[in-house]
Design a protein around this motif. Sequence first.
Motif, mmCIF file in Angstrom:
data_model
loop_
_atom_site.group_PDB
_atom_site.id
_atom_site.type_symbol
_atom_site.label_atom_id
_atom_site.label_comp_id
_atom_site.label_asym_id
_atom_site.label_seq_id
_atom_site.Cartn_x
_atom_site.Cartn_y
_atom_site.Cartn_z
ATOM 1 N N VAL A 1 0.906 -1.129 -0.436
ATOM 2 C CA VAL A 1 0.261 0.039 0.279
ATOM 3 C C VAL A 1 0.415 1.140 -0.037
ATOM 4 C CG1 VAL A 1 -1.029 1.697 1.455
ATOM 5 C CG2 VAL A 1 -1.682 -1.318 1.102
ATOM 6 N N SER A 2 2.125 1.068 0.809
ATOM 7 C CA SER A 2 3.399 2.725 0.794
ATOM 8 C C SER A 2 3.449 2.370 -0.293
ATOM 9 C CB SER A 2 3.976 2.347 2.201
ATOM 10 O OG SER A 2 3.593 1.766 3.119
ATOM 11 N N ALA A 3 4.308 1.077 -0.836
ATOM 12 C CA ALA A 3 4.671 1.816 -1.915
ATOM 13 C C ALA A 3 3.357 2.342 -3.495
ATOM 14 C CB ALA A 3 5.393 0.234 -2.519
ATOM 15 N N ALA A 4 2.610 1.068 -2.978
ATOM 16 C CA ALA A 4 1.336 1.981 -4.526
ATOM 17 C C ALA A 4 1.288 3.535 -4.080
ATOM 18 C CB ALA A 4 0.140 1.505 -4.222
ATOM 19 N N GLU A 5 0.992 3.957 -3.054
ATOM 20 C CA GLU A 5 0.912 5.525 -2.489
ATOM 21 C C GLU A 5 2.221 6.346 -3.131
ATOM 22 O OE1 GLU A 5 0.782 9.142 -0.710
ATOM 23 O OE2 GLU A 5 2.377 7.859 -0.296
ATOM 24 N N LEU A 6 3.555 6.028 -3.306
ATOM 25 C CA LEU A 6 4.210 6.178 -2.984
ATOM 26 C C LEU A 6 4.660 6.990 -5.177
ATOM 27 C CD1 LEU A 6 7.317 6.249 -0.637
ATOM 28 C CD2 LEU A 6 8.258 6.874 -2.860
ATOM 29 N N VAL A 7 4.394 5.593 -5.294
ATOM 30 C CA VAL A 7 4.545 5.988 -6.986
ATOM 31 C C VAL A 7 3.267 6.248 -7.462
ATOM 32 C CG1 VAL A 7 4.841 4.434 -8.780
ATOM 33 C CG2 VAL A 7 5.669 3.838 -7.383
ATOM 34 N N VAL A 8 1.971 6.204 -7.481
ATOM 35 C CA VAL A 8 1.336 7.122 -7.849
ATOM 36 C C VAL A 8 1.260 8.497 -7.669
ATOM 37 C CG1 VAL A 8 -1.629 7.196 -7.873
ATOM 38 C CG2 VAL A 8 -0.618 5.330 -8.145
ATOM 39 N N GLY A 9 1.330 8.602 -5.583
ATOM 40 C CA GLY A 9 1.369 10.484 -5.657
ATOM 41 C C GLY A 9 2.118 11.390 -5.948
ATOM 42 N N THR A 10 3.488 10.568 -6.582
ATOM 43 C CA THR A 10 4.480 11.427 -7.064
ATOM 44 C C THR A 10 4.323 11.532 -8.510
ATOM 45 O OG1 THR A 10 5.859 9.858 -5.507
ATOM 46 C CG2 THR A 10 7.265 10.782 -8.342
ATOM 47 N N ALA A 11 3.497 10.482 -9.160
ATOM 48 C CA ALA A 11 3.081 10.365 -10.707
ATOM 49 C C ALA A 11 1.997 11.644 -11.227
ATOM 50 C CB ALA A 11 2.467 9.209 -11.013
ATOM 51 N N PHE A 12 1.064 11.857 -9.611
ATOM 52 C CA PHE A 12 0.419 12.665 -9.855
ATOM 53 C C PHE A 12 0.769 13.773 -9.815
ATOM 54 C CE2 PHE A 12 -2.710 14.916 -7.164
ATOM 55 C CZ PHE A 12 -3.942 15.648 -8.451
ATOM 56 N N CYS A 13 1.475 14.090 -8.900
ATOM 57 C CA CYS A 13 2.433 15.598 -8.142
ATOM 58 C C CYS A 13 3.258 15.768 -10.013
ATOM 59 C CB CYS A 13 3.010 15.870 -7.361
ATOM 60 S SG CYS A 13 2.452 15.477 -5.732
ATOM 61 N N ALA A 14 3.945 15.249 -10.513
ATOM 62 C CA ALA A 14 4.438 15.646 -11.515
ATOM 63 C C ALA A 14 3.526 16.261 -12.959
ATOM 64 C CB ALA A 14 5.186 14.166 -11.631
ATOM 65 N N SER A 15 2.974 15.090 -12.867
ATOM 66 C CA SER A 15 2.023 15.222 -13.966
ATOM 67 C C SER A 15 1.311 17.083 -13.303
ATOM 68 C CB SER A 15 0.795 14.146 -14.102
ATOM 69 O OG SER A 15 0.297 14.231 -13.408
ATOM 70 N N THR A 16 0.583 17.075 -12.359
ATOM 71 C CA THR A 16 -0.318 18.385 -12.365
ATOM 72 C C THR A 16 0.613 19.577 -12.115
ATOM 73 O OG1 THR A 16 -1.246 16.759 -10.370
ATOM 74 C CG2 THR A 16 -1.511 19.891 -9.947
ATOM 75 N N SER A 17 2.113 19.682 -11.516
ATOM 76 C CA SER A 17 3.143 20.262 -11.909
ATOM 77 C C SER A 17 3.295 20.478 -13.563
ATOM 78 C CB SER A 17 4.648 19.947 -11.180
ATOM 79 O OG SER A 17 5.344 21.120 -11.367
ATOM 80 N N LEU A 18 2.957 19.650 -15.196
ATOM 81 C CA LEU A 18 4.002 19.813 -15.736
ATOM 82 C C LEU A 18 2.011 20.418 -16.422
ATOM 83 C CD1 LEU A 18 4.759 19.497 -18.757
ATOM 84 C CD2 LEU A 18 3.386 17.237 -18.681
ATOM 85 N N ALA A 19 0.762 19.774 -16.129
ATOM 86 C CA ALA A 19 -0.303 20.843 -15.990
ATOM 87 C C ALA A 19 -0.037 21.628 -15.787
ATOM 88 C CB ALA A 19 -1.267 20.290 -15.628
ATOM 89 N N VAL A 20 -0.422 22.785 -14.422
ATOM 90 C CA VAL A 20 0.430 24.032 -14.088
ATOM 91 C C VAL A 20 1.223 24.996 -14.946
ATOM 92 C CG1 VAL A 20 0.215 25.023 -12.110
ATOM 93 C CG2 VAL A 20 -1.364 23.015 -12.134
ATOM 94 N N SER A 21 2.129 24.081 -14.928
ATOM 95 C CA SER A 21 3.140 25.156 -15.495
ATOM 96 C C SER A 21 2.315 25.564 -17.219
ATOM 97 C CB SER A 21 4.335 24.200 -16.267
ATOM 98 O OG SER A 21 5.199 24.954 -16.949
ATOM 99 N N SER A 22 2.366 26.913 -16.582
ATOM 100 C CA SER A 22 2.627 27.874 -17.672
ATOM 101 C C SER A 22 3.568 28.386 -18.741
ATOM 102 C CB SER A 22 2.344 29.195 -17.783
ATOM 103 O OG SER A 22 2.794 29.937 -17.034
ATOM 104 N N SER A 23 5.058 27.665 -18.759
ATOM 105 C CA SER A 23 5.876 27.809 -19.782
ATOM 106 C C SER A 23 5.887 27.667 -20.836
ATOM 107 C CB SER A 23 6.872 27.770 -19.614
ATOM 108 O OG SER A 23 8.290 27.224 -19.317
ATOM 109 N N THR A 24 6.609 28.355 -21.933
ATOM 110 C CA THR A 24 6.122 27.506 -23.741
ATOM 111 C C THR A 24 7.697 27.170 -23.865
ATOM 112 O OG1 THR A 24 7.055 29.477 -24.323
ATOM 113 C CG2 THR A 24 5.029 29.368 -24.266
ATOM 114 N N ASP A 25 8.489 26.882 -22.855
ATOM 115 C CA ASP A 25 10.008 26.740 -23.076
ATOM 116 C C ASP A 25 9.852 24.864 -22.832
ATOM 117 O OD1 ASP A 25 11.251 28.328 -24.927
ATOM 118 O OD2 ASP A 25 12.704 29.176 -22.816
ATOM 119 N N ARG A 26 10.447 24.022 -23.859
ATOM 120 C CA ARG A 26 10.341 22.404 -23.538
ATOM 121 C C ARG A 26 11.440 22.328 -22.013
ATOM 122 N NH1 ARG A 26 9.706 19.455 -29.107
ATOM 123 N NH2 ARG A 26 7.772 20.978 -29.590
ATOM 124 N N TRP A 27 12.532 22.737 -21.828
ATOM 125 C CA TRP A 27 13.017 22.551 -21.054
ATOM 126 C C TRP A 27 12.687 22.708 -19.784
ATOM 127 C CZ3 TRP A 27 16.253 25.315 -17.144
ATOM 128 C CH2 TRP A 27 16.152 26.792 -17.336
#
Lengths: 118, 145
Positions: A45-71
């Motif tokens: 359960v802890s491992a799943a929480e860690l992996v899914v939480g990390t992926a969720f935060c990374a994807s949310t950060s990409l969605a929130v980012s307003s930058s046009t530069d790819r890097w």
Amino acid sequence: MWLLASGVVVAGGSGVVLWLLRAPLLAILLEVCVLDHRARFWWRVSAAELVVGTAFCASTSLAVSSSTDRWLSAVAVLRGGYAGLLVSIAAVTVGTMAVGRGAQVTAQSADGRRSPGS
Amino acid sequence: MVVAVFAGVAVAGLLASFGVERMLHAHLGRVLTDICETDARSGFFAAVTGLTIVLSGALASTATSGYADPNAVGFDLLSGALTQARTVMAGLLGVVIVIAFLLIGAIRRYENRHRLLAPPAGPMAPGLSQDASMPMPPALANPAQ
């Protein structure tokens, strides 16, 4: 390309964190849960929480980012992934501490019931 | 050029956070062994603390606020790199201070708990020697004689 590289770095980071946490987390879960299969279940359960939480935060950060530069977008994914790892580790730690405290209180009250005169 | 400088400072920040973790690791392990009652707990909290330090440094090293211009060179680029390095140092300092405060709280709770569990130190009963290795005078040791 940049996004793929940052995704690989975040996935590798979460894998390394899981590998580093596995033995100590299993040891404390075995102490708290007493039975091996229960400890392994909560480790999963802890491992799943860690992996899914990390992926969720990374994807949310990409969605929130307003930058046009790819890097810069790739750096936003990295930032989100690291933040997700930190939040997930904090959640696992708080959960383990709460369960451990609950187990301690239960053991103390069971001792009290066993020897009411003491 | 901006990407190369950013990546260089980020790698340096990651190495700095590893260095801070290595520097604290042994001492933190000893303190946690004192505070936590079992090896499993101290090992878990040592691992969590180390990961928190490294991940906080890594997170702080992804700060891009200093690189406003994507084609910056010269002083602007240096200023951006310094801003990134400053963020890394602030992040590492912050996480070390937070860990220190959490440890101080844990040590205080540990000492209070052990003070409550320790037997109260009352006055010595007459005829009892304070030091077991010190021989007692015969008249006190056997008053019937």
